[in-house]
Design a protein around this motif. Structure first.
Motif, PDB file in Angstrom:
ATOM      1  N   TYR A 146       0.837  -1.204   0.000  1.00 31.81           N
ATOM      2  CA  TYR A 146       0.000   0.000   0.000  1.00 31.81           C
ATOM      3  C   TYR A 146       0.872   1.254   0.000  1.00 31.81           C
ATOM      4  CZ  TYR A 146      -3.247   3.549   1.797  1.00 31.81           C
ATOM      5  OH  TYR A 146      -3.993   4.685   1.974  1.00 31.81           O
ATOM      6  N   ASN A 147       1.912   1.260   0.815  1.00 32.69           N
ATOM      7  CA  ASN A 147       2.812   2.404   0.877  1.00 32.69           C
ATOM      8  C   ASN A 147       3.674   2.533  -0.377  1.00 32.69           C
ATOM      9  OD1 ASN A 147       1.928   3.103   3.469  1.00 32.69           O
ATOM     10  ND2 ASN A 147       3.428   1.753   4.452  1.00 32.69           N
ATOM     11  N   PHE A 148       3.943   1.422  -1.027  1.00 29.94           N
ATOM     12  CA  PHE A 148       4.768   1.406  -2.228  1.00 29.94           C
ATOM     13  C   PHE A 148       4.014   1.916  -3.454  1.00 29.94           C
ATOM     14  CE2 PHE A 148       6.789  -1.458  -5.630  1.00 29.94           C
ATOM     15  CZ  PHE A 148       7.871  -0.613  -5.836  1.00 29.94           C
ATOM     16  N   GLU A 149       2.705   1.772  -3.446  1.00 32.83           N
ATOM     17  CA  GLU A 149       1.890   2.064  -4.636  1.00 32.83           C
ATOM     18  C   GLU A 149       2.090   3.485  -5.182  1.00 32.83           C
ATOM     19  OE1 GLU A 149      -0.279   0.581  -7.678  1.00 32.83           O
ATOM     20  OE2 GLU A 149       0.477  -0.496  -5.929  1.00 32.83           O
ATOM     21  N   PRO A 150       2.120   4.539  -4.354  1.00 36.21           N
ATOM     22  CA  PRO A 150       2.356   5.883  -4.911  1.00 36.21           C
ATOM     23  C   PRO A 150       3.707   6.011  -5.611  1.00 36.21           C
ATOM     24  CG  PRO A 150       1.429   6.036  -2.708  1.00 36.21           C
ATOM     25  CD  PRO A 150       1.798   4.593  -2.915  1.00 36.21           C
ATOM     26  N   GLN A 151       4.755   5.401  -5.028  1.00 38.06           N
ATOM     27  CA  GLN A 151       6.071   5.429  -5.674  1.00 38.06           C
ATOM     28  C   GLN A 151       6.034   4.706  -7.014  1.00 38.06           C
ATOM     29  OE1 GLN A 151       9.668   4.675  -3.198  1.00 38.06           O
ATOM     30  NE2 GLN A 151       8.198   4.169  -1.577  1.00 38.06           N
ATOM     31  N   LEU A 152       5.383   3.551  -7.026  1.00 37.25           N
ATOM     32  CA  LEU A 152       5.308   2.750  -8.240  1.00 37.25           C
ATOM     33  C   LEU A 152       4.524   3.484  -9.327  1.00 37.25           C
ATOM     34  CD1 LEU A 152       6.084  -0.055  -9.385  1.00 37.25           C
ATOM     35  CD2 LEU A 152       3.828  -0.850  -8.656  1.00 37.25           C
ATOM     36  N   SER A 153       3.435   4.126  -8.947  1.00 35.13           N
ATOM     37  CA  SER A 153       2.615   4.869  -9.911  1.00 35.13           C
ATOM     38  C   SER A 153       3.405   6.021 -10.521  1.00 35.13           C
ATOM     39  CB  SER A 153       1.353   5.404  -9.234  1.00 35.13           C
ATOM     40  OG  SER A 153       0.534   4.348  -8.802  1.00 35.13           O
ATOM     41  N   GLN A 154       4.185   6.712  -9.691  1.00 37.94           N
ATOM     42  CA  GLN A 154       5.001   7.812 -10.198  1.00 37.94           C
ATOM     43  C   GLN A 154       6.093   7.298 -11.118  1.00 37.94           C
ATOM     44  OE1 GLN A 154       4.206  10.966  -9.621  1.00 37.94           O
ATOM     45  NE2 GLN A 154       5.861  11.679 -10.948  1.00 37.94           N
TER      46      GLN A 154
END
Length: 222
Positions: free
Chosen positions: A68-76
Motif C-alpha cells: 500500500y505504501n509502495f503504490e504511490p512510488q510505483l505509480s510515479q
C-alpha cells in the motif's frame, strides 16, 4: 470464517509481507555497484514473459501495508517508463483469502476498471481495516465505483478470471517470491526490498536491470 480465524490469518500474512522489509542493507552509491546475489537474484529457470516488451512484474497483496505504501512510488515511476517497457501487477496467493483478492484484481482488469478500484481495495484493507473476505464485500467496492453487482459477479466467477489467478500463482512460485512487494524484470531477475535496501532502491535496481536486459537484446540482434 470466524473473526478469530480471520485475525490469525491476517497476522500470518502481515508477517510474510514484512519479510520484504526486514534487515535493510546499505544501498550502493552507483548503479555499477549492483551485484547479482547481493542486491538482486537471477531466476533459474527464467519465467516466460507474456509481452514482447521488457516486462516488469510487481508481486503484491492488497492486504500488505508495505505494498500500500509502495503504490504511490510505483505509480510515479510508471509515468516515466519508456515505450519498450511494460509494468504488470501479479497478485501473490498463499491462501484462500489472498486468492479472493487476486480474483478481485483480475476482475477489475477484465471489466476495465482497475484504475478506479485498485486503490479503494488497498484502502479498504489497510486504512478502513475491512476484511474483504467475501464476494459480496468486494462487490460493494466495485458498485461504489460504477460496476453493477451482476456484472461484477459474472466476471468474478468467470473461467477467464480463474485462469489468470492460477497463472499468477504459478508465476509467483516460479519466481520464488518470499514476500511482498517484490519485483521481477524480464522473467530473469527478482528484486526484494530486503536486498535492495528499501522500496526506492528497489526501483533503481529495476531501472538498472531494464538497461541490462535492453543491452542484452540489442547484442542478441546483431
Amino acid at each position: 470464517m470466524h473473526a478469530r480465524t480471520l485475525l490469525s490469518t491476517f497476522a500470518t500474512l502481515a508477517a510474510a509481507c514484512s519479510l520484504a522489509l526486514g534487515a535493510l542493507i546499505s544501498a550502493p552509491s552507483h548503479a555499477d555497484d549492483y551485484v547479482e546475489g547481493e542486491h538482486y537474484d537471477v531466476i533459474s529457470p527464467a519465467v516466460r514473459a507474456s509481452s514482447e516488451k521488457i516486462e516488469v512484474t510487481e508481486f503484491f497483496w492488497y492486504g500488505c501495508g508495505h505494498c500500500y505504501n509502495f503504490e504511490p512510488q510505483l505509480s510515479q515511476w510508471k509515468k516515466s517508463l519508456p515505450e519498450d517497457v511494460e509494468l504488470k501487477g501479479s497478485p501473490a496467493i498463499w491462501n484462500r483469502l489472498m486468492e479472493i483478492h487476486a480474483k478481485a484484481f483480475y476482475t477489475a482488469e477484465v471489466l476495465g476498471v482497475l484504475d478506479q478500484v485498485h486503490m479503494p481495495i488497498f484502502q479498504a484493507l489497510n486504512v478502513d481495516r475491512k476484511r474483504l473476505a467475501s464476494e459480496d464485500e468486494l462487490a460493494s467496492i466495485f458498485a461504489a465505483n460504477g460496476v453493477a453487482k451482476d456484472d461484477f459477479k459474472k466476471a468474478f466467477n468467470s473461467f477467464g478470471v480463474g485462469s489468470q489467478v492460477r497463472q499468477a500463482n504459478a508465476r509467483a512460485r516460479s519466481a520464488k517470491i518470499t514476500g511482498t512487494p517484490e519485483m521481477m524484470v524480464a522473467g530473469k531477475y527478482r528484486i526484494t526490498t530486503r536486498k535492495a535496501g528499501g522500496q526506492a532502491e528497489m526501483l533503481k535496481i529495476v531501472d538498472f536491470l531494464i538497461e541490462k536486459e535492453r543491452a542484452a537484446l540489442a547484442s542478441a540482434s546483431l
